[in-house]
Design a protein around this motif. Structure first.
Motif, mmCIF file in Angstrom:
data_model
loop_
_atom_site.group_PDB
_atom_site.id
_atom_site.type_symbol
_atom_site.label_atom_id
_atom_site.label_comp_id
_atom_site.label_asym_id
_atom_site.label_seq_id
_atom_site.Cartn_x
_atom_site.Cartn_y
_atom_site.Cartn_z
ATOM 1 N N LEU A 164 0.822 -1.209 0.000
ATOM 2 C CA LEU A 164 0.000 0.000 0.000
ATOM 3 C C LEU A 164 0.858 1.262 0.000
ATOM 4 O O LEU A 164 0.817 2.047 -0.947
ATOM 5 C CB LEU A 164 -0.948 0.011 1.193
ATOM 6 C CG LEU A 164 -1.738 1.305 1.423
ATOM 7 C CD1 LEU A 164 -2.598 1.643 0.209
ATOM 8 C CD2 LEU A 164 -2.594 1.206 2.677
ATOM 9 N N GLU A 176 3.494 4.233 -0.307
ATOM 10 C CA GLU A 176 4.391 4.580 -1.397
ATOM 11 C C GLU A 176 5.345 5.693 -0.975
ATOM 12 O O GLU A 176 5.112 6.375 0.035
ATOM 13 C CB GLU A 176 3.581 5.018 -2.627
ATOM 14 C CG GLU A 176 2.694 3.905 -3.153
ATOM 15 C CD GLU A 176 1.821 4.311 -4.325
ATOM 16 O OE1 GLU A 176 1.145 3.425 -4.889
ATOM 17 O OE2 GLU A 176 1.796 5.519 -4.667
ATOM 18 N N VAL A 192 -2.836 6.446 -3.706
ATOM 19 C CA VAL A 192 -2.162 5.353 -4.393
ATOM 20 C C VAL A 192 -1.845 5.797 -5.816
ATOM 21 O O VAL A 192 -2.751 6.009 -6.631
ATOM 22 C CB VAL A 192 -3.042 4.080 -4.412
ATOM 23 C CG1 VAL A 192 -2.324 2.957 -5.164
ATOM 24 C CG2 VAL A 192 -3.369 3.638 -2.986
ATOM 25 N N LYS A 194 6.420 1.295 -4.027
ATOM 26 C CA LYS A 194 5.927 0.869 -2.721
ATOM 27 C C LYS A 194 7.075 0.996 -1.711
ATOM 28 O O LYS A 194 8.214 0.637 -2.013
ATOM 29 C CB LYS A 194 5.410 -0.565 -2.780
ATOM 30 C CG LYS A 194 4.228 -0.758 -3.735
ATOM 31 C CD LYS A 194 3.033 0.100 -3.349
ATOM 32 C CE LYS A 194 1.865 -0.102 -4.290
ATOM 33 N NZ LYS A 194 0.695 0.728 -3.930
ATOM 34 N N PRO A 214 -8.402 3.207 -5.706
ATOM 35 C CA PRO A 214 -7.576 2.063 -5.299
ATOM 36 C C PRO A 214 -8.348 0.743 -5.279
ATOM 37 O O PRO A 214 -9.479 0.686 -4.792
ATOM 38 C CB PRO A 214 -7.125 2.444 -3.888
ATOM 39 C CG PRO A 214 -7.247 3.938 -3.837
ATOM 40 C CD PRO A 214 -8.442 4.254 -4.670
#
Length: 468
Positions: free
Chosen positions: A118, A120, A131, A155, A182
């Motif tokens: 999830l 980043e 995202v 990520k 997402p």
């Protein structure tokens, strides 16, 4: 094994026996040793992937019992465990089709571990649910193309990423030129120890604690995933169109469900860590004799400031434990019925995480100041105190959660909803500061409002628990 365990008490006793060997493990064990112990747990079946919904009290208890080892082992294995059982397997349970959920039994028997992609590089704990990794549907190939468009979309800090077999990848879905927010994709990250084509990764580096846990940065470049990789309980792609199976239920909401369970187990773990550190320290101070006038006998525990701190900590933690117990009870009901927690429970879960972590940090730091050189000794547990730092930013940074509480309360106040007097006063002062352009004053009152909300919520839930 799980089929032979009839009651919750039997499960907790059996799980305690299962992890008893871990007390002799080193907090400096390698990634391979740590993940091998998790694989052993998986294959034993002591806790099933499906228990998060079918036996939620077992899921919660396993987190609590493992947290009792944190002053010895640090945060590494506990995080590895919750990433796998809550974030990875729990997301498959929440979002997967029956066929995808059935894969969890296969993964368990094979000892396959998973990670959760999830966060980043440009969308970390202070950014909310952003995202930038994309999943673009190709109607010609009937596949999804997973891409990190730039380094900011890599990520970041993916726990267990360097050793995981599987991954739930969060990516913004694009179908027919539309961005649909997402969505979660289940992929095989490694096969026979080799990374999937198009996947590159590296180690985030050495940490202050928890170095038995691998944390990875991961880049996806031209990674093609099959149609059935999209976790499809609530939505699916057909032709060149995205379809909802149930109107009113968004995938992003059910992704949030895993963050709620994560916050709940973190709350309990922070309290357990604090309790354990205090208990271990008390065992030392009870036996540490101190000088006293006229030959009187005195132990370090009897020194007034330490005696007062022990009493204060016990009272504060007991009150918080009643609150968390009620939160867990209600959350377990939601998990078992596969329903979203109501708004008051969502706020209580956030309050639990913030209060447990902040109280734990305060109490442990105060204790450290009172026990002298003992707090410097390896094995005392104080060297693992950054366990609480991990708790602070995992599954929603404490400040972000407090900002959201205050934002929601101010909106309710503006819409004329009934708001408790102390909170209404904060809302008025926030709006006045905003009108004057006094950002610093507004900032201060926002956190004052959140503290009021948390205090009221803790007292209310703890009071309800006391009446049961």
């Amino acid at each position: 094994m799980a089929a032979t365990i009839a009651t919750q008490a039997e499960f907790e006793a059996e799980f305690g026996r299962h992890i008893s060997d871990m007390r002799s493990l080193s907090p400096n064990m390698s990634y391979a040793q740590s993940v091998d112990r998790l694989r052993q747990m998986l294959r034993s079946g002591i806790l099933r992937h499906t228990d998060i919904e079918r036996n939620p009290q077992r899921f919660l208890a396993a987190h609590r019992l493992l947290a009792e080892l944190a002053t010895r082992l640090g945060p590494g294995f506990w995080i590895r465990f919750t990433v796998h059982f809550n974030l990875f397997a729990g997301t498959v349970m929440a979002l997967g089709s029956p066929e995808q959920v059935a894969l969890l039994d296969k993964f368990q028997s094979e000892g396959k571990v998973g990670c959760f992609g999830l966060t980043e590089a440009f969308a970390g704990v202070n950014s909310g649910m952003i995202v930038n990794t994309t999943a673009t549907w190709s109607p010609e190939k009937q596949m999804f193309l997973i891409q990190c468009p730039d380094r900011g979309a890599y990520k970041n800090w993916i726990s267990q990423g360097l050793v995981a077999d599987m991954c739930v990848v969060m990516a913004t879905l694009h179908v027919g030129g539309k961005s649909l927010g997402p969505h979660a994709f289940l992929m095989e990250l490694r096969k026979g120890g080799k990374l999937a084509d198009g996947v590159t990764m590296g180690d985030m580096g050495a940490k202050s604690v928890g170095n038995d846990l691998d944390n990875a940065w991961i880049c996806f470049e031209n990674v093609w995933l099959p149609k059935d990789s999209l976790l499809s309980r609530y939505s699916y792609v057909e032709g060149n169109e995205h379809h909802l199976r149930q109107k009113g239920i968004r995938t992003i909401d059910m992704i949030g469900q895993r963050l709620y369970t994560g916050r709940a187990v973190i709350s309990r773990a922070a309290v357990v860590f604090t309790r354990t550190l205090y208990a271990n320290t008390r065992a030392y101070t009870d036996g540490k004799k101190c000088w006293a006038p006229k030959g009187a006998e005195l132990t370090l525990s009897g020194v007034p400031q330490l005696r007062a701190l022990f009493g204060e900590a016990d009272a504060s933690l007991s009150h918080l434990e009643r609150f968390i117990g009620e939160v867990e009870r209600r959350l377990a009901d939601c998990l078992a019925s596969h329903t979203m927690p109501p708004a008051d429970l969502v706020e209580a879960i956030a309050a639990a995480k913030v209060k447990s972590v902040e109280l734990g940090i305060e109490l442990c730091c105060r204790l450290k100041q009172e026990v002298g050189s003992y707090a410097l000794m390896a094995g005392s547990g104080f060297e693992q105190i950054d366990f609480l730092q991990c708790c602070k930013f995992a599954e929603g940074d404490s400040r972000i959660l407090m900002l959201k509480m205050s934002r929601d309360r101010v909106r309710a106040f503006q819409q004329g909803a009934a708001v408790p007097a102390a909170e209404a006063d904060c809302c008025r002062r926030i709006l006045e500061a905003a009108e004057k352009g006094d950002a610093m004053r507004e900032h201060e009152i926002v956190y004052e409002l959140a503290a009021n909300i948390i205090s009221r919520t803790v007292d209310g839930f703890a009071g309800a628990a006391a009446k049961l």
